[in-house]
Design a protein around this motif. Structure first.
Motif: not given
Ligand code: SF4
Ligand code: SF4
Lengths: 107, 394
Positions: A44, A65-66, A76, A81-84, A98
């Motif tokens: 993100p 993660s924010i 972030f 952060c897993k990028g979901c 993204m």
């Protein structure tokens, strides 16, 4: 994770005798010692210009993660952060987009 | 003062549970262990125990509830048999790797396929590498006594492993015998209270239980379990010695019956040992130097002690009430032969599979076994592994 933390000093070189019985983890908040952000396939990107600090994004992040400091969201935590993309879906102002795994601030 | 009372193996276990008054029991009914939670719920309804009785929708849930309760810091117990134990399989391993001293009353019943409700050891033998201590009982008295010792073994600080106390379904669980029953207060005193050093409900020390263990840690965790199982050897003997001092009945890793000068020996587990002892007595009358060893502690496996016990015998029959279908005999046969290898190489052995799905074994079957052993010593050939008591075309 060879860091001194609330679990004592268990790390990948610890002999079996130093691993807690049953693998019990002592003390909360140990996730911070494990960088899991490198699993991310999409990253993100936060645009502070567009962001109105409405704070709708931080509570929905499954990986906390924010970070929020003095009622203002920060950039972030890319270590976790897993990028979901949930945050990007939630943001009403298009302030989160993204990109690819390599994009965004790096951990 | 102990008193004599008549009861079944299941009643004996239920009585022990009433006297121990554990904090939590989570169980799902399955024949032939069903009566145990049934009696416990009656005790609960009658106000005789303070146990939290959790009715669950499956054995997987029963073991999961025990794991949660034990991690929370209380004494947790369950009872099961056969397919019920199989449904717990995943959680059995979680209980032992989390080092939770849960105690299970296992009532041995053939593992389904084909479905059958009678006694054999295929259920608990299937879990023999799950990290649980396994103790087998010949009769209701032993089931009761073993259950009184279970918590002290499981909860010992050098052990902290789950324990299953096994007895044969129906033969022991439903057969009525006269047993010696100990006074409630003496039992409570012997078993003692459980105060775990670490538990989830301690507000002063927050812990997490059952973490993911990557390859950098899994092996070290298993090493901890390995050493706990090793430590259990001495603890089992110490607790058994204290039990003898307190209640007068003697237990070890196994019982040796007329083994002093025995040349022909049988190793067998649980209720079939009683039948074997009758055969030994009859053979001794005829001058045959027959003896029998009944294995009580299967996990940890007393390999060195068994090798020592069989040092003087010429031939040994190892009897499995379970065919592991391994292509290498039953589980007990394979382990005992491994235990003897290099230590007592002169001994000739035959591994018998018997009694599957509740098939009876008779004194005359044991005569046939001792005949085989004598023939083997005389130089005749016998198969390494033999199935007895099964119908077959000759
Ligand atoms: S992409 Fe997912 S994990 Fe990353 S900050 Fe947004 S909500 Fe959290
Ligand atoms: S939801 Fe969007 S606008 Fe609101 S704080 Fe998060 S990034 Fe900023």
């Amino acid at each position: 994770m060879a860091k001194e933390n609330s679990m004592g000093n268990i790390h990948e070189k610890s002999p079996w005798q130093d691993i807690t019985e049953g693998g019990f983890v002592y003390g909360p908040g140990n996730s911070v010692y494990f960088n899991t952000g490198d699993w991310r396939v999409r990253t993100p990107k936060w645009d502070p210009e567009k962001c109105r600090q409405c704070l709708l994004c931080f509570p929905v992040c499954p990986d906390s993660s924010i970070p929020v400091l003095e009622s203002k969201r920060q950039d972030f935590d890319f270590g976790h952060c897993k990028g979901c993309a949930i945050c990007a879906q939630v943001c009403p102002f298009g302030a989160i987009t993204m990109g690819d795994a390599g994009e965004g601030a790096d951990e | 003062m102990s008193k004599k009372d008549r009861m079944s193996g299941n009643q004996a276990i239920a009585l022990a549970i009433r006297q121990i008054d554990p904090d939590v029991i989570a169980a799902f009914p399955i024949t032939p262990s069903t009566e145990i939670p049934q009696y416990v719920s009656a005790f609960k309804a009658d106000g005789l125990i303070s146990t939290e009785f959790i009715t669950v929708e499956s054995e997987h849930s029963a073991m999961s509830a025990c794991i949660g309760a034990s991690a929370a810091g209380v004494r947790a117990m369950t009872a099961t048999s056969s397919a019920g134990m199989a449904l717990m399989y995943e959680m059995l391993y979680v209980a032992s790797s989390d080092r939770l001293p849960i105690v299970m009353a296992a009532v041995n019943r053939a593992l389904t396929g084909p479905i059958n409700i009678n006694a054999d050891h295929s259920d608990s033998m299937g879990a023999n590498n799950s990290g649980w201590i396994q103790i087998y009982s010949e009769d209701a008295q032993e089931a009761y006594d073993n259950m009184l010792m279970a918590h002290r073994i499981a909860e010992h600080e050098k052990v902290m492993l789950p324990v299953m106390i096994c007895q044969d379904g129906f033969i022991t669980s439903h057969g009525i015998e006269n047993i010696e029953v100990e006074e409630d207060s003496l039992v409570k005193n012997f078993v003692g209270e459980y105060h775990p050093k670490k538990h989830l409900l301690n507000p002063k020390e927050i812990i997490g239980v059952g973490p993911y263990s990557i390859s950098a840690y899994y092996y070290e965790m298993k090493m901890g379990q390995f050493h706990a199982m090793e430590n259990a050897r001495k603890v089992i003997l110490d607790v058994s010695a204290d039990f003898e001092k307190t209640f007068g009945r003697k237990y070890g890793f196994f019982e040796e019956y007329r083994m002093e000068d025995a040349e022909f020996a049988v190793l067998v587990m649980s209720s079939s040992a009683g039948t074997g002892k009758d055969a030994v007595d009859a053979l001794r009358e005829k001058g045959v130097k027959a003896g029998l060893v009944k294995l009580r502690v299967y996990r940890p496996f007393p390999a060195a002690e068994l090798a020592e016990a069989f040092k003087g015998v010429k031939a040994l029959a190892i009897m499995d009430k379970c065919d592991g279908l391994s292509g290498n005999g039953g589980p007990l046969g394979a382990e005992v032969r491994a235990a003897l290898y290099g230590k007592t190489d002169g001994i000739k052995t035959i591994n018998y599979v018997f009694g599957l799905g509740g098939r009876d074994i008779h004194v005359k079957d044991f005569f046939g076994i001792y005949d085989d052993l004598e023939a083997l010593v005389k130089g005749e050939s016998r198969p390494d592994c033999k199935h007895i008591g099964v119908r077959e075309k000759r």
